[in-house]
Scaffold this motif. Sequence first.
Motif, PDB file in Angstrom:
ATOM      1  N   VAL A  89      26.580  37.465  47.526  1.00 41.59           N
ATOM      2  CA  VAL A  89      27.403  38.660  47.711  1.00 41.59           C
ATOM      3  C   VAL A  89      28.478  38.407  48.767  1.00 41.59           C
ATOM      4  O   VAL A  89      29.662  38.754  48.587  1.00 41.59           O
ATOM      5  CB  VAL A  89      26.519  39.859  48.112  1.00 41.59           C
ATOM      6  CG1 VAL A  89      27.399  41.055  48.520  1.00 41.59           C
ATOM      7  CG2 VAL A  89      25.607  40.262  46.955  1.00 41.59           C
ATOM      8  N   ALA A  90      28.072  37.772  49.875  1.00 42.38           N
ATOM      9  CA  ALA A  90      29.030  37.473  50.935  1.00 42.38           C
ATOM     10  C   ALA A  90      30.082  36.483  50.461  1.00 42.38           C
ATOM     11  O   ALA A  90      31.259  36.582  50.846  1.00 42.38           O
ATOM     12  CB  ALA A  90      28.286  36.915  52.154  1.00 42.38           C
ATOM     13  N   LEU A  91      29.685  35.531  49.596  1.00 40.31           N
ATOM     14  CA  LEU A  91      30.632  34.541  49.089  1.00 40.31           C
ATOM     15  C   LEU A  91      31.695  35.202  48.220  1.00 40.31           C
ATOM     16  O   LEU A  91      32.898  34.886  48.342  1.00 40.31           O
ATOM     17  CB  LEU A  91      29.875  33.479  48.290  1.00 40.31           C
ATOM     18  CG  LEU A  91      30.640  32.202  47.958  1.00 40.31           C
ATOM     19  CD1 LEU A  91      31.069  31.485  49.226  1.00 40.31           C
ATOM     20  CD2 LEU A  91      29.763  31.279  47.109  1.00 40.31           C
ATOM     21  N   PHE A  92      31.285  36.128  47.336  1.00 41.58           N
ATOM     22  CA  PHE A  92      32.267  36.854  46.535  1.00 41.58           C
ATOM     23  C   PHE A  92      33.173  37.697  47.438  1.00 41.58           C
ATOM     24  O   PHE A  92      34.386  37.787  47.215  1.00 41.58           O
ATOM     25  CB  PHE A  92      31.556  37.749  45.518  1.00 41.58           C
ATOM     26  CG  PHE A  92      31.200  37.051  44.242  1.00 41.58           C
ATOM     27  CD1 PHE A  92      32.178  36.723  43.316  1.00 41.58           C
ATOM     28  CD2 PHE A  92      29.880  36.720  43.961  1.00 41.58           C
ATOM     29  CE1 PHE A  92      31.850  36.087  42.135  1.00 41.58           C
ATOM     30  CE2 PHE A  92      29.544  36.074  42.784  1.00 41.58           C
ATOM     31  CZ  PHE A  92      30.528  35.749  41.862  1.00 41.58           C
ATOM     32  N   GLY A  93      32.558  38.310  48.451  1.00 41.54           N
ATOM     33  CA  GLY A  93      33.368  39.108  49.382  1.00 41.54           C
ATOM     34  C   GLY A  93      34.352  38.257  50.139  1.00 41.54           C
ATOM     35  O   GLY A  93      35.505  38.673  50.364  1.00 41.54           O
ATOM     36  N   LEU A  94      33.918  37.054  50.525  1.00 42.49           N
ATOM     37  CA  LEU A  94      34.826  36.151  51.245  1.00 42.49           C
ATOM     38  C   LEU A  94      35.987  35.726  50.359  1.00 42.49           C
ATOM     39  O   LEU A  94      37.136  35.638  50.815  1.00 42.49           O
ATOM     40  CB  LEU A  94      34.046  34.926  51.728  1.00 42.49           C
ATOM     41  CG  LEU A  94      34.851  33.874  52.515  1.00 42.49           C
ATOM     42  CD1 LEU A  94      35.408  34.492  53.796  1.00 42.49           C
ATOM     43  CD2 LEU A  94      33.985  32.666  52.835  1.00 42.49           C
ATOM     44  N   GLY A 103      37.307  37.485  47.977  1.00 43.21           N
ATOM     45  CA  GLY A 103      38.221  38.621  47.922  1.00 43.21           C
ATOM     46  C   GLY A 103      39.025  38.765  49.203  1.00 43.21           C
ATOM     47  O   GLY A 103      40.217  39.107  49.171  1.00 43.21           O
ATOM     48  N   LEU A 104      38.377  38.503  50.336  1.00 46.30           N
ATOM     49  CA  LEU A 104      39.083  38.599  51.627  1.00 46.30           C
ATOM     50  C   LEU A 104      40.179  37.561  51.729  1.00 46.30           C
ATOM     51  O   LEU A 104      41.288  37.851  52.215  1.00 46.30           O
ATOM     52  CB  LEU A 104      38.065  38.420  52.759  1.00 46.30           C
ATOM     53  CG  LEU A 104      38.599  38.612  54.185  1.00 46.30           C
ATOM     54  CD1 LEU A 104      39.088  40.050  54.381  1.00 46.30           C
ATOM     55  CD2 LEU A 104      37.511  38.277  55.204  1.00 46.30           C
ATOM     56  N   VAL A 105      39.872  36.337  51.248  1.00 42.41           N
ATOM     57  CA  VAL A 105      40.879  35.275  51.271  1.00 42.41           C
ATOM     58  C   VAL A 105      42.071  35.651  50.391  1.00 42.41           C
ATOM     59  O   VAL A 105      43.240  35.461  50.773  1.00 42.41           O
ATOM     60  CB  VAL A 105      40.261  33.942  50.833  1.00 42.41           C
ATOM     61  CG1 VAL A 105      41.353  32.890  50.604  1.00 42.41           C
ATOM     62  CG2 VAL A 105      39.258  33.453  51.866  1.00 42.41           C
ATOM     63  N   MET A 106      41.811  36.209  49.211  1.00 38.90           N
ATOM     64  CA  MET A 106      42.900  36.610  48.318  1.00 38.90           C
ATOM     65  C   MET A 106      43.740  37.721  48.961  1.00 38.90           C
ATOM     66  O   MET A 106      44.972  37.709  48.874  1.00 38.90           O
ATOM     67  CB  MET A 106      42.325  37.081  46.982  1.00 38.90           C
ATOM     68  CG  MET A 106      43.393  37.355  45.921  1.00 38.90           C
ATOM     69  SD  MET A 106      42.699  37.817  44.322  1.00 38.90           S
ATOM     70  CE  MET A 106      42.046  39.434  44.709  1.00 38.90           C
ATOM     71  N   TRP A 107      43.060  38.675  49.610  1.00 39.19           N
ATOM     72  CA  TRP A 107      43.797  39.755  50.284  1.00 39.19           C
ATOM     73  C   TRP A 107      44.674  39.207  51.407  1.00 39.19           C
ATOM     74  O   TRP A 107      45.820  39.611  51.561  1.00 39.19           O
ATOM     75  CB  TRP A 107      42.790  40.750  50.852  1.00 39.19           C
ATOM     76  CG  TRP A 107      43.427  41.838  51.683  1.00 39.19           C
ATOM     77  CD1 TRP A 107      44.002  42.984  51.245  1.00 39.19           C
ATOM     78  CD2 TRP A 107      43.555  41.837  53.111  1.00 39.19           C
ATOM     79  NE1 TRP A 107      44.490  43.728  52.301  1.00 39.19           N
ATOM     80  CE2 TRP A 107      44.213  43.035  53.477  1.00 39.19           C
ATOM     81  CE3 TRP A 107      43.169  40.959  54.116  1.00 39.19           C
ATOM     82  CZ2 TRP A 107      44.495  43.358  54.796  1.00 39.19           C
ATOM     83  CZ3 TRP A 107      43.456  41.275  55.432  1.00 39.19           C
ATOM     84  CH2 TRP A 107      44.109  42.473  55.759  1.00 39.19           C
ATOM     85  N   ILE A 143      33.171  30.381  41.984  1.00 38.68           N
ATOM     86  CA  ILE A 143      32.136  31.114  42.727  1.00 38.68           C
ATOM     87  C   ILE A 143      31.042  31.587  41.780  1.00 38.68           C
ATOM     88  O   ILE A 143      29.844  31.503  42.086  1.00 38.68           O
ATOM     89  CB  ILE A 143      32.755  32.304  43.488  1.00 38.68           C
ATOM     90  CG1 ILE A 143      33.712  31.803  44.567  1.00 38.68           C
ATOM     91  CG2 ILE A 143      31.668  33.170  44.118  1.00 38.68           C
ATOM     92  CD1 ILE A 143      34.435  32.917  45.308  1.00 38.68           C
ATOM     93  N   ALA A 144      31.434  32.088  40.593  1.00 37.60           N
ATOM     94  CA  ALA A 144      30.448  32.575  39.636  1.00 37.60           C
ATOM     95  C   ALA A 144      29.533  31.448  39.161  1.00 37.60           C
ATOM     96  O   ALA A 144      28.315  31.639  39.021  1.00 37.60           O
ATOM     97  CB  ALA A 144      31.161  33.217  38.445  1.00 37.60           C
ATOM     98  N   ALA A 145      30.109  30.267  38.909  1.00 29.88           N
ATOM     99  CA  ALA A 145      29.292  29.132  38.470  1.00 29.88           C
ATOM    100  C   ALA A 145      28.314  28.720  39.568  1.00 29.88           C
ATOM    101  O   ALA A 145      27.126  28.459  39.304  1.00 29.88           O
ATOM    102  CB  ALA A 145      30.191  27.965  38.086  1.00 29.88           C
TER     103      ALA A 145
END
Length: 604
Positions: free
Chosen positions: A472-477, A479-483, A499-501
Motif C-alpha cells: 500500500v505504501a509503495l503504491f502511495g509512494l 502516486g506521490l512521486v507522480m504528483w 509496482i503491480a507486478a
Amino acid sequence: MNERKTPWPWLAFLLLALSAWPMLRDWQREARSTQAPPKPSIANSSAFISPNQIEVQLRPGADDSTLEALSREIGAPLQWDSPLHAETEIAVATLPSGVSVAQALDKLRSDGRVETADVVHYYTEPTSAVLPQELVAEEPSDSNSTLKKDASGWRPNDPRYDEQWNFRLIHAEEAWALSRGKGIKVAVIDTGVAYTNCDKGPIARDFKQTRFVPGYDFTSRSAIAYDDNGHGTHVAGTIAESTNNNEGVAGLAFDATIMPVKVLTGSGMGSSAWIAEGIRYAADHGANVINMSLGGPFPDKLMAEACDYAHKKGVVIVCAAGNTGTEGVGYPAAFKPCIAVSAVGPKGNLAFYSSYGPQIALAAPGGDSRVGGQAGTILQNTILRDASGNPVDDYYGFQGTSMASPHVAAVAALIEAVGIRNPDDVKCILQKSAQPKEPTKKYGAGILDAGRAVKLAVNTYEDGVARFWFVVALFGLGGLVMWFNRKTGGPRHYPFWPIAAFAFGLLAPDWLSSTFGLGSHWNLLTHSVLIPAALLVLGADGPKERRFLGYMALGFTLHLGWEFLRDTIPVGLDYGRLALLPWCASNVLIGFGLLISGLAAKQE
C-alpha cells in the motif's frame, strides 16, 4: 530471423527440482502418518458398545414427524437425545428383541433424511493405573531442578507455580510475553467443570477469576455443566486456571474463556451420542478450540461426523491419545480432524502409560510418577469427593494423556489469540514449532513448545500484515512521486505495472497459503519463482512481458527471503534451515536472473 531459444529456463527448473529433494523424504513420512489405525481387538468389547442401542444423526430440518416416520421404518421408537435436538439433531433408540441392528442401520443410512447412524459406543476419561488422583506434596520438589527457568518472558505470582515443571518444559513464560489467550473460547468436553456455586457443589477455589461462558450437561440434560468427578475441572485448570492471583498454581491460557460441556457422568463414562452432541454444541456456540480428554478403542460414525462438522466451522479439536501404554491411538483422537496428543514426563520421554501410533501429532506433558514421583505429575486445582461424598477442594497431581491434551489446547488458544484462526494452520504451527524428538509414532512432530509456537504465530500473522501495508505504501509512494513531478515539470508517468507486478509477487504467496493452508506442500511451489518462470517458458517472452515477469520474480524472491530469515516458510513441518537453504538459494539466484533479464530487455 528467429532468435535462438536458450536452454537456461529448463536448467532453472532442474535446479529448483534438485534443491527441493531434501524435503521429499519428510513429505513421504507425513503422508504415512495419516493412515487409519488398525481395528482394535478388545476382549471385552461389550464395555464399549451397546449392541441393541442405535443413534441417528438427522439432517437439518428434521422434526417430530421425521422421527415418527423413521421409527415405523425400523420398528423401534426413536427419541430425541436431548432438549437441544433442534441444534444437534441426534436421536437414539433401543431396539426390541427380534429387530436386527444391521437391518435397522442399513435402512437409516439409506434414508435421505439421515446423515449417518451407528450403534451407541461408550467412551471414558483415560486414567492411568498409578496415581490417578493423588495429592502432590505441599513443598516444591527439587527433582525438577534440571528444568531451567525461562530467561525471558512473564512469570506469574502463584505460590505453587514452581511445582509446575510442565510449564517450564514447554517454555510457557516465553509464550506469555506474547499471548495469554484473550478472546478465545475453549470448550472442555469432559465430566464438567466446578465453575459456579450451585446445589451440585461449590466453585473450585482457584477458578474465581477464570472466565466462563454457558455450557450444557448432556448427561442429565441440565444447563449447569458441573463436575461431579474432578477430572474435567483438573483439565480446565491446565487450560485457564486463575493465574497471577497469589493463589495455587497457574493455567496456560489463563485469559481464555472456558465453555464447560459435560458428556461424561460422575463415573467418567459417556455415550457417543452425548459426545457428538457436545461437539456440535461447542461448534455452534462459538468455541474456537475443543479439548476432549476422553476416548475409547472403537470409532463412531456420529462422533466422526461431529468432528468434521466442528472442523469445517473453524474449530481446533485436541484429543488425548489414550492410556493403554501400547501402540494404538484411541478415538476420537484418531479421527483426521483431531490433533492426537501423547504424553511425556518431566524428562521429556514418553510416559509409561501413553498410547502412541502414526496418528500422533505431537507430545505434551502428561506426568510420569515413575520418573518424578508425585512431583512428576500435573498439579492443578480440582474438587474430589471423600469417602463420605463430601467435596474436598485442593491441589491434586494427575497423570495421563488427559493431562497432556489440555496443554496443546491451551497453546492453540494462545496461537488463535494472535490472529491465526484456521484449524489446519494452528496445527501446522504447533507441529512446526515443536521440539523435535524421535520416533514420530511416539512423539509426532515433537514435544509441544509454547514459546516457539506463539512466536511463530506472531511472526506469521504480523509479517503478512506488514507485507500488505508495504505494498500500500509503495503504491502511495508512486502516486506521490507522480504528483511531485507534475508540480516540478518532470515526467508524469506513473509506474503502475512495475509496482503491480512486484506487489503480486510479494502478496500472492500469502493469499495462496491462506487458500491451501500453512501446512500444504503446494506452498513450496507458490512461495517460489516458479510462477513467473513458468509464464516465461510458456511464451511470455516479449520485452514488456519479460520486464513485467522480472518485477514479479523480485516480489516472489523477496517474499521467500523474508520468510527464510524469519523462519516462517509454510511448507509443513520444520525441516530446518539447512534443508531449506538450497531451495531458497536457487530461488534467489533464478529470481534475480529473471529481474536482470527483464531489465535488460530491449524497449519496444
